[in-house]
Design a protein around this motif. Structure first.
Motif, PDB file in Angstrom:
ATOM      1  N   ASP A   1       1.091  -1.992  -9.916  1.00  0.00           N
ATOM      2  CA  ASP A   1      -0.189  -2.234  -9.246  1.00  0.00           C
ATOM      3  C   ASP A   1      -1.243  -2.539 -10.298  1.00  0.00           C
ATOM      4  OD1 ASP A   1       1.154  -1.561  -6.964  1.00  0.00           O
ATOM      5  OD2 ASP A   1       0.178   0.383  -6.717  1.00  0.00           O
TER       6      ASP A   1
ATOM      7  N   ARG B   1      -1.170  -5.628  -5.401  1.00  0.00           N
ATOM      8  CA  ARG B   1      -0.117  -4.634  -5.218  1.00  0.00           C
ATOM      9  C   ARG B   1       1.126  -5.279  -4.630  1.00  0.00           C
ATOM     10  NH1 ARG B   1      -2.520   0.534  -2.968  1.00  0.00           N
ATOM     11  NH2 ARG B   1      -2.919   0.727  -5.171  1.00  0.00           N
TER      12      ARG B   1
ATOM     13  N   LYS C   1       4.471  -4.745  -2.439  1.00  0.00           N
ATOM     14  CA  LYS C   1       5.037  -3.858  -1.429  1.00  0.00           C
ATOM     15  C   LYS C   1       6.130  -4.637  -0.705  1.00  0.00           C
ATOM     16  CE  LYS C   1       3.857  -0.839   2.396  1.00  0.00           C
ATOM     17  NZ  LYS C   1       2.818  -0.323   3.253  1.00  0.00           N
TER      18      LYS C   1
ATOM     19  N   ASP D   1      -4.852  -5.522  -1.834  1.00  0.00           N
ATOM     20  CA  ASP D   1      -4.998  -4.234  -1.178  1.00  0.00           C
ATOM     21  C   ASP D   1      -6.440  -3.764  -1.333  1.00  0.00           C
ATOM     22  OD1 ASP D   1      -2.981  -2.534   0.142  1.00  0.00           O
ATOM     23  OD2 ASP D   1      -3.745  -0.986  -1.205  1.00  0.00           O
TER      24      ASP D   1
ATOM     25  N   ARG E   1      -4.354  -4.360   3.852  1.00  0.00           N
ATOM     26  CA  ARG E   1      -3.579  -5.197   2.941  1.00  0.00           C
ATOM     27  C   ARG E   1      -3.691  -6.628   3.451  1.00  0.00           C
ATOM     28  NH1 ARG E   1       0.520  -5.112  -0.679  1.00  0.00           N
ATOM     29  NH2 ARG E   1       2.087  -6.730  -0.523  1.00  0.00           N
TER      30      ARG E   1
END
Length: 76
Positions: free
Chosen positions: A3, A22, A24, A31, A51
């Motif tokens: 991140d 970030r 994911k 984010d 997000r």
């Protein structure tokens, strides 16, 4: 990719909006999270936030610029 915090916008004396890049689920996104401090130690992120998929980021920026433009035209 780890991140990466790219900015913090103060919201109050105890809160800020943290902007991060970030990863994911194998995809990158922008984010936006509320980060708080208790006065002891570093600020910590809360679950409150959103997000934004990178593919939609330009749309969000455009909408925010429109809000800024409209707000500037309103007598305060």
């Amino acid at each position: 990719m780890p991140d990466r915090i790219v900015g913090e916008i103060p919201k109050s004396a105890r809160e800020s909006i943290r902007v991060s890049l970030r990863e994911k689920g194998g995809t990158l996104g922008c984010d936006l999270r509320v980060a708080v401090t208790t006065g002891h130690g570093p600020m910590r992120e809360t679950p409150k936030g959103i997000r934004i998929p990178l593919a939609r980021l330009a749309d969000v920026i455009e909408a925010l610029q429109e809000v800024q433009r409209l707000a500037g035209s309103i007598d305060q």
